[in-house]
Design a protein around this motif. Structure first.
Motif, short mmCIF file in Angstrom:
data_model
loop_
_atom_site.label_atom_id
_atom_site.label_comp_id
_atom_site.label_asym_id
_atom_site.label_seq_id
_atom_site.Cartn_x
_atom_site.Cartn_y
_atom_site.Cartn_z
N ALA A 82 0.81 -1.21 0.00
CA ALA A 82 0.00 0.00 0.00
C ALA A 82 0.85 1.26 0.00
CB ALA A 82 -0.93 -0.01 1.21
N SER A 83 2.08 1.19 0.55
CA SER A 83 2.90 2.40 0.58
C SER A 83 3.26 2.88 -0.82
CB SER A 83 4.18 2.13 1.38
OG SER A 83 4.91 1.07 0.81
N ASP A 84 3.25 1.98 -1.81
CA ASP A 84 3.51 2.40 -3.19
C ASP A 84 2.43 3.35 -3.69
OD1 ASP A 84 5.89 1.11 -3.60
OD2 ASP A 84 5.00 -0.70 -4.43
N ALA A 85 1.23 3.28 -3.11
CA ALA A 85 0.14 4.15 -3.56
C ALA A 85 0.51 5.62 -3.39
CB ALA A 85 -1.14 3.82 -2.79
N ILE A 86 1.19 5.95 -2.29
CA ILE A 86 1.61 7.33 -2.08
C ILE A 86 2.55 7.78 -3.19
CG2 ILE A 86 2.99 8.83 -0.59
CD1 ILE A 86 0.34 8.47 0.60
N VAL A 87 3.50 6.89 -3.56
CA VAL A 87 4.47 7.21 -4.60
C VAL A 87 3.78 7.41 -5.94
CG1 VAL A 87 6.48 6.38 -5.86
CG2 VAL A 87 6.32 6.02 -3.40
N PHE A 88 2.90 6.48 -6.32
CA PHE A 88 2.26 6.54 -7.63
C PHE A 88 1.24 7.66 -7.72
CE2 PHE A 88 2.96 1.66 -7.79
CZ PHE A 88 4.29 1.85 -8.09
N ASN A 89 0.58 8.00 -6.61
CA ASN A 89 -0.45 9.05 -6.63
C ASN A 89 0.13 10.46 -6.62
OD1 ASN A 89 -2.22 6.91 -6.37
ND2 ASN A 89 -2.75 7.33 -4.24
N ARG A 90 1.33 10.60 -6.14
CA ARG A 90 1.91 11.93 -5.87
C ARG A 90 1.92 12.80 -7.13
NH1 ARG A 90 8.09 12.70 -3.80
NH2 ARG A 90 8.27 14.95 -4.20
N THR A 91 1.36 14.01 -6.99
CA THR A 91 1.30 14.97 -8.10
C THR A 91 1.63 16.35 -7.56
OG1 THR A 91 -0.41 13.65 -9.20
CG2 THR A 91 -0.13 15.92 -9.93
N ASP A 92 2.79 16.89 -7.93
CA ASP A 92 3.25 18.17 -7.40
C ASP A 92 3.19 19.32 -8.41
OD1 ASP A 92 3.78 17.04 -4.94
OD2 ASP A 92 5.86 16.59 -5.42
N TYR A 93 2.93 19.06 -9.69
CA TYR A 93 2.87 20.10 -10.74
C TYR A 93 4.11 20.99 -10.69
CZ TYR A 93 -2.09 18.83 -10.65
OH TYR A 93 -3.28 18.16 -10.66
N GLU A 94 5.26 20.46 -11.07
CA GLU A 94 6.48 21.24 -10.94
C GLU A 94 6.70 22.19 -12.10
OE1 GLU A 94 9.60 18.56 -9.75
OE2 GLU A 94 8.86 18.66 -7.70
N GLY A 95 6.25 21.94 -13.29
CA GLY A 95 6.08 22.82 -14.42
C GLY A 95 6.90 24.09 -14.55
N THR A 96 6.27 25.11 -15.14
CA THR A 96 6.97 26.37 -15.45
C THR A 96 7.31 27.12 -14.17
OG1 THR A 96 4.92 27.64 -15.59
CG2 THR A 96 5.70 26.57 -17.62
N ALA A 97 8.28 28.03 -14.28
CA ALA A 97 8.67 28.83 -13.13
C ALA A 97 7.52 29.71 -12.66
CB ALA A 97 9.89 29.69 -13.49
N ARG A 98 6.73 30.23 -13.59
CA ARG A 98 5.61 31.08 -13.20
C ARG A 98 4.57 30.29 -12.42
NH1 ARG A 98 0.83 33.67 -16.89
NH2 ARG A 98 0.13 35.26 -15.40
#
Length: 509
Positions: A14-30
């Motif tokens: 189940a701990s893999d779920a945190i890794v696979f779900n993680r979404t931080d939107y690191e994208g453009t500097a703005r």
């Protein structure tokens, strides 16, 4: 036995779920400077991963790319012992192009423009190194391994305790299951000394665990959007996500014992337990978004994201090396185990608000909801194979452990000159663990600020992001309260602080 343990431990957890779900939107500097609060805004190449409707704000073709430099500091606290590690890495946070086509309508009504975009956005960065230390503890990794008594531990590995048996007798003559291990000191035939790990016997255990993680998760989004009367924007996107993760761990465990040749000195028996995990995945998702502009200064956005349907290829191996008095004794290897499976992340809902004050400033707020309980492991081909129970166990653990995840993002931008803007942002994610799960601590927040320079068809953005991620980490495996006999297994505290600088260069034509 080591091979059996390896096969039992690695399969989907189940701990893999945190890794696979993680979404931080690191994208453009703005976008990062404004905390990722772009659900009701647009004209930013990475915003389509949040709400593809924002793409319709473009009136010209734009190309841009963004790179980052990350310095990650990881502080750990395990039974009061602290340690610090630092890791410097670089990243490609974004690269893409959008094409805008305006429709000439004299009355300003109806379809006023179309836009199409292809853009890569980094969604998560897995690069960090951690070290966990403790001294004079009672629990051993061998306690965990002895949960599998039907698999012999290759006899005497050179430890002082001798050959492992399926059952022992305690000091009162009662049979106890094989949760003891070769660190125990026999006091009679098939009996163990319950005081073997007592302070006055000098038989306590120390650990050093090193964890090295590398990799990232990114998304290539293919998006289309339409501008209707400058009042309503809608867009749709197909996202192709890729995931690469490497994790190496080394657990060094030493047992302090009396030197049989003297009365006062001590010597140490040692084991090194190393694991190697590689995960590579690819998945696809779909999203649809709307942005309404009821009045000039107000924008309201909503976006729905489907689950990402991942196909994961995974390999795992483990090695156990024994030393007696720091002299090499024996080594066992699990061999390499390979798995293929599917994982479906939970979907996401994004609600957003933005206030736009002419060409002078922006204030924006995003709320994102995702129910981690809905993450699910599945067999590769829906076959009822031998590993079906492993998937069921992992999915049940996900349901028992995780709940709704709530994320808030805040952003602001103000023009200080015609060509210069300053920006600030804040983002926080509330714990995805259920309220009654008290074993896990989870904090994830970031504070950001940046500058933007735009003149004619050229722009440059620079952003600083400070991210704090606090979580619990199990130095020894945790499979329930009865795994370890002498003491409760307590997770270590870990806090990762990342200092990141992001640079974006772009052109409009």
């Amino acid at each position: 036995m080591l091979a059996f343990v390896a096969a039992s431990v690695v399969a989907q957890v189940a701990s893999d779920a945190i890794v696979f779900n993680r979404t931080d939107y690191e994208g453009t500097a703005r976008l990062q400077a404004m905390g990722g609060a772009f659900g009701a805004l647009g004209a930013d190449l990475s915003s389509q991963s949040i709400n593809p409707a924002g793409l319709a704000s473009y009136r010209a073709t734009e190309f841009g790319f963004s790179v980052g430099v990350n310095s990650t500091n990881v502080n750990t606290n395990n039974y009061g012992m602290r340690h610090e590690e630092n890791k410097l890495s670089g990243s490609l946070d974004q690269m893409g192009i959008s094409f805008a086509f305006e429709t000439q309508r004299s009355n300003g009504e109806g379809t006023l423009g179309h836009a199409f975009s292809v853009n890569y956005t980094q969604l998560a960065d897995y690069n960090r190194t951690s070290t966990f230390l403790d001294q004079n503890q009672y629990n051993s990794i061998l306690d965990y391994m002895c949960l599998y008594p039907d698999n012999a531990f290759l006899g005497d590995l050179g430890f002082s305790a001798g050959v492992l048996a399926k059952n022992f007798l305690d000091a009162d003559g009662n049979t106890i299951p094989c949760i003891h291990n070769v660190w125990e000191i026999p006091v009679a035939e098939n009996k163990v000394d319950n005081g073997a790990r007592q302070d006055d016997k000098g038989g306590l255990i120390s650990h050093e665990k090193y964890v090295k993680e590398r990799g990232s998760k990114g998304e290539i989004a293919f998006s289309y959007a339409m501008n209707i009367s400058q009042k309503l924007y809608w867009g749709a996107s197909i996202g192709v996500q890729t995931l690469t993760r490497r994790e190496k761990t080394l657990l060094h465990e030493s047992f302090r014992d009396h030197d049989p040749l003297t009365t006062d000195d001590y010597y140490y028996d040692n084991i090194n337990y190393a694991t190697y995990l590689d995960q590579d995945g690819a998945g696809v998702n779909f999203s649809f978004g709307l942005i309404a502009r009821p009045v000039q200064y107000l924008r309201l956005g909503v976006a729905i994201h489907s689950p990402t349907f991942f196909h994961i290829e995974e390999s795992y191996s483990a090695d156990l090396t024994a030393f007696e008095g720091n002299v090499y004794s024996k080594r066992a290897s699990s061999g390499e185990y390979e798995y293929e499976y599917r994982y479906y992340t939970p979907g996401r809902l994004d609600l957003s608000f933005a206030g736009v004050i002419g060409n002078y400033g922006i204030v924006s707020v995003d709320y994102e909801y995702s129910n981690y309980e809905r993450g699910k492991f599945k067999e590769r081909d829906d076959d009822f194979g031998d590993d079906l129970a492993a998937y069921d166990d992992a999915n049940n653990e996900i349901k028992d452990t995780y709940g709704a995840s709530h994320t808030l993002r805040f952003g602001a931008e103000m023009k200080v000159l015609d060509v210069v803007a300053i920006r600030a942002g804040y983002k926080t994610q509330f714990s995805p663990y259920k309220e009654d799960i008290t074993l896990y601590d989870y904090i994830h927040r970031s504070i950001s600020g940046g500058l933007g320079y735009r003149v004619n068809n050229f722009f440059v953005d620079l952003t600083y992001v400070n991210t704090r991620n606090q979580y619990d980490y199990w130095v020894l495996p945790n499979d329930g309260p009865n795994t370890y006999l002498y003491a409760d297994n307590i997770p270590a505290k870990s806090e990762a602080t990342t200092h990141k600088f992001v640079f974006t260069l772009g052109f409009r034509f």
